[in-house]
Scaffold this motif. Structure first.
Motif, mmCIF file in Angstrom:
data_model
loop_
_atom_site.group_PDB
_atom_site.id
_atom_site.type_symbol
_atom_site.label_atom_id
_atom_site.label_comp_id
_atom_site.label_asym_id
_atom_site.label_seq_id
_atom_site.Cartn_x
_atom_site.Cartn_y
_atom_site.Cartn_z
ATOM 1 N N ALA A 132 43.119 29.685 35.351
ATOM 2 C CA ALA A 132 44.220 30.595 35.657
ATOM 3 C C ALA A 132 43.825 32.034 35.356
ATOM 4 O O ALA A 132 43.047 32.302 34.432
ATOM 5 C CB ALA A 132 45.447 30.221 34.830
ATOM 6 N N GLY A 169 48.491 35.162 35.412
ATOM 7 C CA GLY A 169 49.117 33.870 35.688
ATOM 8 C C GLY A 169 49.461 33.122 34.422
ATOM 9 O O GLY A 169 50.536 32.515 34.314
ATOM 10 N N TRP A 170 48.547 33.158 33.444
ATOM 11 C CA TRP A 170 48.820 32.445 32.192
ATOM 12 C C TRP A 170 49.921 33.129 31.386
ATOM 13 O O TRP A 170 50.733 32.462 30.733
ATOM 14 C CB TRP A 170 47.552 32.312 31.361
ATOM 15 C CG TRP A 170 47.700 31.276 30.289
ATOM 16 C CD1 TRP A 170 47.661 31.473 28.946
ATOM 17 C CD2 TRP A 170 47.910 29.873 30.481
ATOM 18 N NE1 TRP A 170 47.844 30.278 28.278
ATOM 19 C CE2 TRP A 170 48.003 29.289 29.200
ATOM 20 C CE3 TRP A 170 48.036 29.065 31.614
ATOM 21 C CZ2 TRP A 170 48.213 27.917 29.025
ATOM 22 C CZ3 TRP A 170 48.242 27.705 31.442
ATOM 23 C CH2 TRP A 170 48.332 27.153 30.156
ATOM 24 N N VAL A 193 52.992 31.811 32.793
ATOM 25 C CA VAL A 193 53.238 30.453 32.295
ATOM 26 C C VAL A 193 53.879 30.507 30.911
ATOM 27 O O VAL A 193 54.840 29.793 30.617
ATOM 28 C CB VAL A 193 51.924 29.644 32.250
ATOM 29 C CG1 VAL A 193 52.108 28.357 31.445
ATOM 30 C CG2 VAL A 193 51.464 29.301 33.659
ATOM 31 N N ARG A 223 57.376 31.391 31.181
ATOM 32 C CA ARG A 223 58.186 30.318 31.769
ATOM 33 C C ARG A 223 58.401 29.176 30.776
ATOM 34 O O ARG A 223 59.375 28.451 30.850
ATOM 35 C CB ARG A 223 57.484 29.806 33.045
ATOM 36 C CG ARG A 223 58.398 29.039 33.976
ATOM 37 C CD ARG A 223 57.914 29.059 35.419
ATOM 38 N NE ARG A 223 56.517 28.701 35.578
ATOM 39 C CZ ARG A 223 55.576 29.522 36.043
ATOM 40 N NH1 ARG A 223 55.886 30.763 36.370
ATOM 41 N NH2 ARG A 223 54.329 29.117 36.187
ATOM 42 N N TYR A 224 57.457 29.004 29.853
ATOM 43 C CA TYR A 224 57.552 27.944 28.847
ATOM 44 C C TYR A 224 57.436 28.574 27.455
ATOM 45 O O TYR A 224 56.423 28.392 26.756
ATOM 46 C CB TYR A 224 56.441 26.907 29.043
ATOM 47 C CG TYR A 224 56.377 26.291 30.413
ATOM 48 C CD1 TYR A 224 57.135 25.176 30.746
ATOM 49 C CD2 TYR A 224 55.531 26.827 31.400
ATOM 50 C CE1 TYR A 224 57.064 24.602 32.010
ATOM 51 C CE2 TYR A 224 55.459 26.257 32.669
ATOM 52 C CZ TYR A 224 56.228 25.155 32.956
ATOM 53 O OH TYR A 224 56.153 24.590 34.212
ATOM 54 N N ASP A 264 59.366 19.576 38.198
ATOM 55 C CA ASP A 264 58.520 20.697 38.598
ATOM 56 C C ASP A 264 59.208 21.581 39.636
ATOM 57 O O ASP A 264 59.961 21.095 40.484
ATOM 58 C CB ASP A 264 57.192 20.187 39.177
ATOM 59 C CG ASP A 264 56.262 19.666 38.107
ATOM 60 O OD1 ASP A 264 56.249 20.240 37.007
ATOM 61 O OD2 ASP A 264 55.561 18.671 38.365
ATOM 62 N N LEU A 309 55.078 25.528 43.292
ATOM 63 C CA LEU A 309 54.099 25.822 42.256
ATOM 64 C C LEU A 309 53.116 24.659 42.122
ATOM 65 O O LEU A 309 53.435 23.523 42.465
ATOM 66 C CB LEU A 309 54.785 26.066 40.907
ATOM 67 C CG LEU A 309 55.762 27.243 40.842
ATOM 68 C CD1 LEU A 309 56.302 27.399 39.420
ATOM 69 C CD2 LEU A 309 55.111 28.541 41.302
ATOM 70 N N VAL A 339 52.472 22.072 32.835
ATOM 71 C CA VAL A 339 52.906 23.395 33.260
ATOM 72 C C VAL A 339 52.738 23.487 34.774
ATOM 73 O O VAL A 339 52.268 22.546 35.417
ATOM 74 C CB VAL A 339 52.085 24.517 32.561
ATOM 75 C CG1 VAL A 339 52.286 24.483 31.054
ATOM 76 C CG2 VAL A 339 50.604 24.406 32.908
ATOM 77 N N SER A 340 53.121 24.601 35.329
ATOM 78 C CA SER A 340 52.905 24.837 36.763
ATOM 79 C C SER A 340 52.543 26.302 36.965
ATOM 80 O O SER A 340 52.860 27.152 36.137
ATOM 81 C CB SER A 340 54.145 24.455 37.582
ATOM 82 O OG SER A 340 55.295 25.121 37.104
ATOM 83 N N LEU A 341 51.882 26.561 38.077
ATOM 84 C CA LEU A 341 51.296 27.884 38.290
ATOM 85 C C LEU A 341 51.413 28.259 39.761
ATOM 86 O O LEU A 341 51.280 27.403 40.644
ATOM 87 C CB LEU A 341 49.821 27.843 37.877
ATOM 88 C CG LEU A 341 49.069 29.153 37.667
ATOM 89 C CD1 LEU A 341 49.647 29.909 36.468
ATOM 90 C CD2 LEU A 341 47.597 28.865 37.419
ATOM 91 N N ASP A 362 47.535 32.543 41.445
ATOM 92 C CA ASP A 362 47.040 32.812 40.097
ATOM 93 C C ASP A 362 45.938 31.855 39.671
ATOM 94 O O ASP A 362 45.475 31.908 38.521
ATOM 95 C CB ASP A 362 48.189 32.756 39.082
ATOM 96 C CG ASP A 362 49.100 33.969 39.179
ATOM 97 O OD1 ASP A 362 48.577 35.068 39.460
ATOM 98 O OD2 ASP A 362 50.314 33.829 38.979
#
Length: 215
Positions: free
Chosen positions: A13, A17-18, A21, A24-25, A53, A57, A75-77, A81
């Motif tokens: 990632a 992008g990370w 993440v 998001r989490y 999900d 993503l 997780v999702s991305l 990213d």
């Protein structure tokens, strides 16, 4: 990256992008190993999507090593990213990270099919340098059907190696529609087998799967 990524693919990632993440989490931020995962250059693995999900993503996962609770994190991305992707490592390349007691078995498996790849504890230890392997670890493998000239012989050879191995040999024969647990394929041609694909699980017969037919 617009192309579909196969299950078990390893991806990296972008920093942005990370960060997204982690936003998001937010519950993951308390685990330093996870918070710094992408910054340390460590990969994630493509998994099948779950009901929870977000559509659009890419569903990804990472397992923490036993010293951090052996937790499996989903997780999702955003696809844009993902800055790099690759198949899981070749067993031959990951062998150096394996215990000495595994080396003879790995050598036999590589001789049997050099294209054999590995996932699970050995792959993660090889790719991250973190301690994933324990005395109870399985050796998780992927055998590409496209590289196999005689699937029936491959299966009997794997079974022979498994009987003498100091660890459990787990994993899948991987065909055009997905992967089937290798022990399921040791039955008769008419037997129904479960095919784990990128979007879910389907069924077909042993004969159809080994022939490379799309169900």
């Amino acid at each position: 990256m617009a192309e579909a990524l196969a299950r078990h693919s390893m991806v990296k990632a972008s920093t942005a992008g990370w960060t997204a993440v982690m936003n998001r989490y937010p519950e993951l931020a308390s685990e330093p190993l996870v918070a710094n995962w992408a910054h340390a250059g460590r990969p994630l693995v493509v998994r099948r999507p779950a009901c929870s999900d977000t559509a659009g993503l890419v569903p990804l996962g990472l397992p923490l090593p036993p010293s951090h609770g052996k937790r499996r994190i989903a997780v999702s991305l955003v696809a844009a990213d993902i800055v790099a992707s690759a198949p899981p490592p070749l067993l031959a390349d990951a062998a150096a990270a394996a215990p000495e007691a595994w080396q003879a078995t790995i050598e036999k498996l590589v001789q049997l099919l050099p294209e054999t790849r590995t996932f699970g504890s050995l792959a993660w230890q090889h790719l991250t340098g973190l301690p994933y392997l324990s005395d109870s670890s399985d050796l998780d493998l992927l055998w590409p059907l496209s590289s196999v000239k005689q699937p029936g012989t491959l299966l009997s050879d794997i079974a022979g190696i498994a009987k003498q191995a100091p660890m459990r040999l787990d994993g899948e024969i991987v065909g055009p529609t997905g992967g089937v647990q290798w022990r399921e394929l040791t039955g008769t041609d008419a037997d129904e087998v479960l095919v784990k694909g990128p979007a879910g699980v389907t069924t077909t017969t042993r004969a159809a799967f080994l022939a490379g037919l799309v169900s």
